[in-house]
Scaffold this motif. Structure first.
Motif, PDB file in Angstrom:
ATOM      1  N   TYR A 454      50.408  48.515  36.268  1.00  0.00           N
ATOM      2  CA  TYR A 454      49.024  48.063  36.166  1.00  0.00           C
ATOM      3  C   TYR A 454      48.593  47.990  34.702  1.00  0.00           C
ATOM      4  CZ  TYR A 454      48.610  48.923  41.184  1.00  0.00           C
ATOM      5  OH  TYR A 454      48.778  48.893  42.537  1.00  0.00           O
ATOM      6  N   LEU A 459      45.574  45.205  33.950  1.00  0.00           N
ATOM      7  CA  LEU A 459      44.576  45.451  34.983  1.00  0.00           C
ATOM      8  C   LEU A 459      43.714  46.640  34.581  1.00  0.00           C
ATOM      9  CD1 LEU A 459      46.632  43.686  36.617  1.00  0.00           C
ATOM     10  CD2 LEU A 459      45.930  44.979  38.618  1.00  0.00           C
ATOM     11  N   HIS A 731      43.954  40.505  41.848  1.00  0.00           N
ATOM     12  CA  HIS A 731      43.924  40.412  40.397  1.00  0.00           C
ATOM     13  C   HIS A 731      45.169  39.674  39.932  1.00  0.00           C
ATOM     14  CE1 HIS A 731      40.458  43.071  39.756  1.00  0.00           C
ATOM     15  NE2 HIS A 731      40.928  43.761  40.778  1.00  0.00           N
TER      16      HIS A 731
END
Length: 958
Positions: A454, A459, A731
């Protein structure tokens, strides 16, 4: 937070904190809604206390499976629940469009792995890691998963394939009771504890049908054959043959009723696993026939009698140790069952052969009592270990498919649970080491890798602290110094090892490790390792000897002399093996220890797991007594803390378990752009795989991002269903698209919708093409039919015309003949009439009216003849008026014209034959067609009905 003021809490804050705690207790105490939470990520707040209460509420309601993000938590019910694992329930989970929406179950995990093998996005092998403490239900879970895969993955298309799939399925399921009988035992914590690790590889072909399986085992606890802890038992198979053998088999194997064996403790306990007939039937279905089974059980009975062989101390070191009084019969029986020479067996057990010197001189040295016991136990462990490996090879040869016939696999890993006993040795160290590696695999694969990924993808992510066990693994297997390296070094030194000395070396060399503990109050040499699941104290006594696992060469040579067919297979006379077992003193090969072999096999297993997509099932034991409806919070809490379940829930609740690369995402979901009215589904830019020299990475990334945004903009349109108020989160990272399971379902639903529209369009085009083709075919058929009918009609008319021509010709010929005959009969009359007509104009000129009258008489005399001779109608003067009205005669004196009828004067005669008397004319239609029609009438020719009947008197003046 409560604030302390001079040692007391402030009133308002204290009151607010108490109310908050009351509300929290009220929320946590309400078990009615808690047992309805299928996923622990929905518990709020996510703490050990709330998770524990939720699990307890569900366990009380007989709900034993709960999701925890990517992990399934399985509570051992400690009671049989047949309806929870019925074939009907398997089919329900298999046929469900979205099995994750059903109640949590191990069948949900099984169906997810099976559908993942079908490759929604890209084909990846799957694996299911079943972990937990001993007695938590790992073996039962693995068994149920195998049954599930055998049911859902066996859907053949033909009867022959059905038979093959059914045989493979039965063999895979039959491998369980055989391996459990020879590899499981009753321990303090579990009545059916697996004393070996196994990785079962279920092999699937391109049609996702099960074609075979393969079993790989790890570290069989063969020391249990000769050494069992208090209140524990030996392997199940020994109790099965003692309790399930028939009278003849007992006589053959020398197992009388009530016989006592030192290696068979606690025989009075009867367990569900002591079912001899099930094991024998399973072995038979695996291809092990009855004579081979008899050889196996006979060898096992020989090991039991070998365990009753006890030695006494020798008074003279130069003499071998004598046998106990009751041991001679046991040696004789054991040698008979193993089909070994009795003298050779005793000599091998009591005398050690030593090779020394440059010329490898052989020395024979009597063994002490302890050495005799060790050699006896070593012989039993060697036979049992070879027998177990041979059974695994037989099972693999029976169920393993050809490498070309399968493409993907689903792996089931069932390993030992974390163990901590009052006395822990090398076996427990290896078992806990394996659990540490699996825990690290889970942490590395899901917790740590997910957070790092991530962060790398850009993100927004809040880091969650988790328990990392890398420090403990460095203590056990680290380089250059670790517990395993120190134990292996003691084995390589080939010197008598002291337990206290080993403890000192470990404590001094690894003193800086935080996971190494000390117990100075312990009288026995030991060391403590702080594992992720708790601290365990390992005794160093016998640790080095177990690690060496020495096999005296004379034991192998003895077993090679056996006349038993099975032992001949297990111990073949191999010269290479003999040379390896007897290395020279100058070129001694390095010792391959138990720890080294186990570490190598474990690394190989982890490589397989890293190449697959893992799924985790955490088995939890509610209580250590194995009783139903008993939930010990302390024991469950320690297991939840040990497996890092709370950290798993935190990351699962805030994470995105589905990760797809940009390219794969575009390849699968680019057709969703059709749902956007403003975006045309035309080809986008330059191709992604071609023209890379002209297409820079920056522009390619920009194009990919634009296309991804177009696809992601379709999510609100897809989420307009009443059940989904807002689109699921998704995302777009730098190289991957991150989304939740609900987002994946949404995308798949939209993709199915677009494919359905395309399918309908294709079907409409095909139906239109088929209709046009059928219309053209119909028109062509009508044209062909019309042409054929026209041809047939022409042919028919031609035949009729030909027939009519023949008839006409015949009629004309007949008519000509009739006319010719009639003309000959009238020749005299016509000549007379023509002479009169010829001479009349010159000698007797007639007036014009008389000339017209004669022409009319010539033309219309048949009508007048008919009317004059009619039998009915007008008579007399009225008849004459009718005749003159029909004949266009000049108006004059009617008295000057006379018409004589047949009634007045019979004067009609035949031209052909003059009748003798008069005849009457009957007005009757001629039967011949065209009889009253003359083709070419002549004004001077007399015509009539067939030119047969004529009046003898003509109209006119006499």
């Amino acid at each position: 937070m409560l604030q302390q003021v001079n040692g007391h809490s402030s009133g308002s804050d204290a009151h607010g904190g108490e109310s908050l705690r009351e509300d929290l207790q009220e929320f946590l105490g309400g078990e009615a809604p808690l047992h309805q939470l299928d996923d622990l990520t929905k518990v709020n707040p996510v703490t050990l206390e709330t998770v524990l209460r939720c699990l307890q509420a569900r366990y009380t309601a007989d709900t034993f499976y709960t999701n925890a993000g990517c992990t399934l938590v399985a509570l051992n019910p400690f009671k049989p629940i047949p309806q929870l694992y019925s074939p009907e329930l398997m089919q329900e989970y298999h046929a469900a469009p979205q099995p994750q929406k059903l109640k949590p179950h191990i069948f949900t995990v099984g169906e997810q792995t099976y559908r993942s093998v079908k490759s929604l996005i890209e084909p990846v092998n799957q694996s299911v890691v079943v972990s937990g403490e001993s007695g938590a239900g790992k073996t039962w879970t693995s068994r149920c998963l195998m049954k599930f895969y055998a049911v859902v993955a066996a859907s053949p298309t033909s009867w022959e394939n059905h038979k093959i799939a059914e045989r493979i399925e039965q063999r895979i399921l039959n491998s369980n009771p055989v391996m459990e009988a020879f590899g499981n035992a009753c321990t303090l914590r579990n009545n059916n504890s697996s004393r070996f690790g196994k990785f079962i590889q279920l092999q699937l072909n391109r049609a996702q049908q099960m074609t075979g399986a393969a079993v790989q085992t790890y570290l069989l606890e063969k020391t249990r054959v000769a050494c069992q802890a208090s209140s524990e038992r030996n392997f199940h198979i020994f109790y099965q043959i003692c309790k399930g053998a028939s009278a003849d088999e007992r006589l053959q194997w020398h197992l009388p009723e009530g016989a006592a064996f030192s290696w068979l403790p606690n025989p009075e306990r009867t367990l569900e696993e002591d079912c001899f007939e099930v094991t024998r039937e399973a072995m038979l279905l695996l291809g092990i026939d009855a004579p081979t089974q008899n050889n196996i059980f006979q060898a096992l009975a020989g090991l039991l009698h070998l365990g009753n062989t006890r030695f006494a101390d020798s008074e003279n070191e130069a003499q071998p140790c004598p046998l106990m009084d009751d041991a001679e019969c046991s040696v004789r029986t054991s040698a008979s069952l193993l089909r070994l020479p009795e003298d050779a067996l005793l000599e091998t057990l009591r005398i050690r052969t030593i090779r020394a010197g440059r010329w490898q001189q052989v020395f024979r040295k009597p063994c002490s009592r302890a050495e005799c016991d060790t050699r006896r136990d070593c012989l039993a462990k060697l036979v049992y270990a070879r027998l177990f490996d041979w059974l695994v090879s037989v099972i693999n040869s029976s169920i393993c498919a050809d490498p070309d016939s399968w493409t993907t696999f689903i792996g089931l890993l069932d390993v030992y649970g974390f163990e901590s006993f009052p006395t822990n040795s090398l076996e427990q160290l290896c078992i806990n080491y394996a659990n540490e590696k699996l825990q690290q695999h889970f942490v590395a694969h899901y917790l740590r890798a997910q957070q790092e990924e991530y962060t790398a993808e850009g993100l927004e992510w809040s880091t969650v602290s988790y328990q990392d066990n890398q420090t403990c693994l460095d203590l056990i297997e680290g380089s250059p110094i670790s517990i395993c390296s120190l134990i292996n070094e003691e084995c390589r030194l080939n010197r008598p090892s002291s337990a206290a000395q080993l403890q000192t070396r470990i404590e001094s060399s690894l003193a800086g490790s935080p996971c190494l503990g000390h117990n100075k109050l312990s009288r026995e040499p030991s060391f403590i390792v702080v594992h992720y699941a708790g601290s365990v104290r390992y005794h160093t006594a016998g640790l080095v000897e177990k690690n060496k696992d020495p096999i005296p060469p004379e034991l192998t040579r003895l077993l090679q002399q056996s006349q038993d067919p099975l032992l001949k297979v297990l111990f073949p006379a191999d010269p290479e093996e003999k040379s390896q077992e007897e290395p020279s003193g100058q070129s001694r090969a390095p010792v391959l220890t138990v720890v080294s072999k186990f570490k190598a096999s474990l690394e190989q297993l982890l490589q397989v797991l890293h190449s697959t997509t893992p799924h985790y099932i955490r088995c939890i034991k509610p209580n250590s007594q194995g009783r139903a409806q008993m939930f010990h919070q302390e024991e469950v809490l320690s297991q939840l803390e040990a497996c890092g379940l709370v950290e798993t829930i935190h990351i699962s609740a805030a994470g995105f378990p589905i990760r797809v690369s940009h390219r794969n995402f575009l390849e699968r979901y680019e057709l969703l752009r059709r749902l956007c009215p403003g975006v045309a589904p035309s080809p986008h830019g330059p191709p992604l795989d071609e023209g890379r020299s002209e297409w820079s990475p920056h522009s390619e990334q920009a194009t990919l991002q634009a296309l991804l945004q177009d696809i992601l903009h379709t999510l609100p349109a897809l989420a307009r269903a009443p059940a989904e108020a807002t689109p699921a989160p998704v995302h777009c990272g730098r190289t991957k698209v991150f989304m939740t399971d609900s987002t994946l379902e949404l995308l798949e639903r939209g993709r199915a919708q677009v494919l359905e529209q395309c399918a309908r369009c294709i079907q409409g085009g095909w139906r239109r093409h088929r209709g046009r083709k059928q219309e053209r075919q119909r028109r062509a058929a009508v044209l062909l039919q019309a042409a054929v009918r026209s041809w047939l009609t022409r042919k028919h008319i031609q035949r009729l015309h030909a027939a009519a021509t023949v008839i006409k010709r015949a009629w004309q010929e007949w008519r000509i003949r009739m006319a010719f005959l009639a003309s000959k009969e009238l020749d005299g009359v016509e000549e007379q009439h023509s002479s009169q007509v010829t001479c009349s104009p010159s000698s007797f000129p007639l007036p014009q009216a008389q000339t017209r009258l004669l022409g009319a008489v010539t033309r219309f005399w048949p009508l007048g003849l008919v009317l004059a001779n009619a039998a009915v109608g007008a008579r007399g003067f009225r008849r004459r008026l009718v005749v003159f009205a029909c004949l266009p005669l000049p108006v004059g004196s009617l008295s000057s014209y006379t018409v004589q009828t047949a009634q007045e004067q019979a004067g009609v005669t035949s031209i052909r034959a003059l009748p003798q008397g008069s005849i009457k004319f009957h007005c009757r239609k001629s039967p011949l067609r065209y009889a009253d029609i003359c083709p070419e009438p002549s004004p001077d020719t007399v015509t009539g009905f067939n030119q047969i009947l004529l009046e003898r008197h003509r109209l006119g003046h006499v």
